[in-house]
Design a protein around this motif. Sequence first.
Motif, short mmCIF file in Angstrom:
data_model
loop_
_atom_site.label_atom_id
_atom_site.label_comp_id
_atom_site.label_asym_id
_atom_site.label_seq_id
_atom_site.Cartn_x
_atom_site.Cartn_y
_atom_site.Cartn_z
N MET A 67 -12.51 20.95 70.26
CA MET A 67 -12.10 22.19 69.63
C MET A 67 -10.58 22.36 69.74
N VAL A 68 -10.02 23.09 68.82
CA VAL A 68 -8.58 23.36 68.81
C VAL A 68 -8.33 24.60 69.66
N PHE A 69 -7.55 24.43 70.74
CA PHE A 69 -7.24 25.51 71.67
C PHE A 69 -8.51 26.13 72.26
N ASP A 70 -9.60 25.36 72.28
CA ASP A 70 -10.90 25.84 72.78
C ASP A 70 -11.37 27.11 72.06
N MET A 71 -10.89 27.33 70.85
CA MET A 71 -11.27 28.52 70.10
C MET A 71 -11.71 28.21 68.68
N PHE A 72 -11.21 27.12 68.10
CA PHE A 72 -11.49 26.80 66.71
C PHE A 72 -12.20 25.45 66.64
N ALA A 73 -13.22 25.37 65.79
CA ALA A 73 -13.95 24.12 65.58
C ALA A 73 -14.05 23.86 64.09
N PHE A 74 -13.60 22.68 63.68
CA PHE A 74 -13.66 22.29 62.27
C PHE A 74 -14.68 21.17 62.14
N THR A 75 -15.83 21.47 61.57
CA THR A 75 -16.92 20.52 61.49
C THR A 75 -17.33 20.30 60.04
N GLY A 76 -18.20 19.31 59.84
CA GLY A 76 -18.71 19.05 58.51
C GLY A 76 -19.64 20.14 58.01
N ARG A 77 -20.12 21.00 58.90
CA ARG A 77 -20.99 22.10 58.49
C ARG A 77 -20.20 23.37 58.16
N GLY A 78 -18.98 23.43 58.66
CA GLY A 78 -18.18 24.62 58.42
C GLY A 78 -17.14 24.81 59.51
N PHE A 79 -16.41 25.90 59.40
CA PHE A 79 -15.34 26.21 60.34
C PHE A 79 -15.78 27.38 61.22
N TYR A 80 -15.41 27.28 62.50
CA TYR A 80 -15.75 28.33 63.47
C TYR A 80 -14.46 28.86 64.09
N ALA A 81 -14.38 30.19 64.24
CA ALA A 81 -13.19 30.84 64.78
C ALA A 81 -13.63 32.04 65.63
N LEU A 90 -14.86 15.36 58.23
CA LEU A 90 -14.90 16.22 59.41
C LEU A 90 -16.07 15.85 60.31
N PRO A 91 -15.91 15.97 61.63
CA PRO A 91 -16.98 15.60 62.57
C PRO A 91 -18.14 16.59 62.52
N GLN A 92 -19.32 16.09 62.89
CA GLN A 92 -20.50 16.94 63.00
C GLN A 92 -20.54 17.61 64.38
N PRO A 93 -21.25 18.73 64.52
CA PRO A 93 -21.27 19.43 65.82
C PRO A 93 -21.71 18.56 66.98
#
Length: 409
Positions: A170-184, A155-158
Motif C-alpha cells: 500500500m502507498v503510505f499504508d493508506m492507499f491501495a491500487f489494485t486491479g479491482r479498484g482503488f482504496y483510500a 495493477l496487482p490483485q488484492p
Amino acid sequence: MTTLSDPPKGGFRLSMLINDTRYRSYTFQFIALVALICAFGFLGSNLVSNLQAAGLNISYKFLSEPAGYDINQRLIEYTSQSTHLRAAIVGALNTLLVAVIACFLATVIGVIVGVLRLSNNWIVNKLMGVYVEIFRNVPVLIWILIIMAVFVAVLPQPREFRGDDATASMVFDMFAFTGRGFYAPRPFFTAEWAAGSTGYLIVIALLIASFFGARTVAKNATVTQERTGDRPTTWYYTLAIWFVPLIIACVVMGLSWELPELKGFNFKGGIYARNSLIALTFALSIYTAAFIAENVRAGILAISEGQTEAAASLGLRPGRIMNLVVLPQALRVIIPPLISQYLNITKNSSLAIAVGYMDITGTLGGITLNQTGRAIETILLLMAFYLVISLSISAIMNVYNNSVKLKER
C-alpha cells in the motif's frame, strides 16, 4: 402656415396577417406552433391507442416495487430490496459523479495541452499534437475498453498484498491500487449529531459559504484597486476564509479516518472506487481534453499578437502574460464550444455499461427495463434525466459566459 402630420392609421384587418410585414412573421410562427402541437397530439394519441389495443397502459407504479438486484458502485445506501426508484437515483448519482469529475479533469488537461501546443519547444509542440490527433480520431468507447484492460492487466490483485512475501504494498499504508479498484481512507465524524450524512452536508455548506466569502474579498480588493491604484494583500484573508471554519467544524464534529485493510480476499473499509469508475472517468477526461485543447488553442490564436507584445513591453514574463492577458480574453472564444464538450461528457457517460459501471443507463435503462418490461416509461425517464442535466449545464455555462464576455457601453 401648413402643418405636416402623420397619415391617419386605419383599423386592423385580417388580411394584414399575411400582407403586413409587421404581423406576417407572427402568423407563420403561430401556424408552425399549431402544426407542431397537432403532430405531437397525433403521435401521442396513436401511442395510447396502440397500447390499449395491446392491453398495456403507461404506469410508473413499478418504481415503488423492490429492485431485486445489486449495484456495485453507489454513493448512498442501497440493497437489493430497495425500490426501482432508489436504484434509479443511485444510477443518476453515479452518472453525475463521472460527469463532474471528468469535466474538471478534461478542462485542466485540455487547457494545459492547448497552451503547450503553442509552445516554442518543437518536441513539446509535436508531442501535444500527436496526443490530440490520436485521441480525437479514435472512438471514446475504444479508449474506455483499452484503459479498463490496462488496469486489470497491470495493477496487482488484492491477494498480492498478503503475507511477508507480498509482491505489492500500500502507498503510505493508506492507499491501495489494485486491479479491482482503488482504496483510500474514508473520513467520518464521531459526534452523534454529525453522524451519517449530516457532517458531510455541513462541510459542503461551509465550502460553498467560503467560496462566496472569498469572492467577496476579491471583489472588495478590486474596488479598492480601482479607487486607489493599489491592490491590498488578501491572500491570508482568503486562506482564513477557506480553512479556519472547516478546521473548527472538523474538530467540533470529531473528524476521524477509516483506513482500508486487507481482510480475506479483498480490502475492507475506506473509500472504494471500482476500476470501471476510474477507467470510465479517465477515458472520458483524456478523450474530451483533446477537443478542449483545440478550443483553447483557437481561443489563444484569436487574440492579437499586439496584446502579447504590449504586455511583454511592460516587463511581464510569458507565464504572467498568458494568465493575466491572453487567457482572460480567450475565454470569450473558448467557453461556447466548451459547453458542447461538457454536454458530450455527460452523454458519453452512458457508455459505462461497456465496463460494468452501473450508471442510470445501466440501472433504469438496463436491468429495471428488462425486469419490469416498462420500456416506454423507463426510456421517457432517461430522456427527461439527460435533458434536464444538459439544459442545466448549458444554463450554468451561459451565465458564466455572459459574465466574461465583452461589455459594450
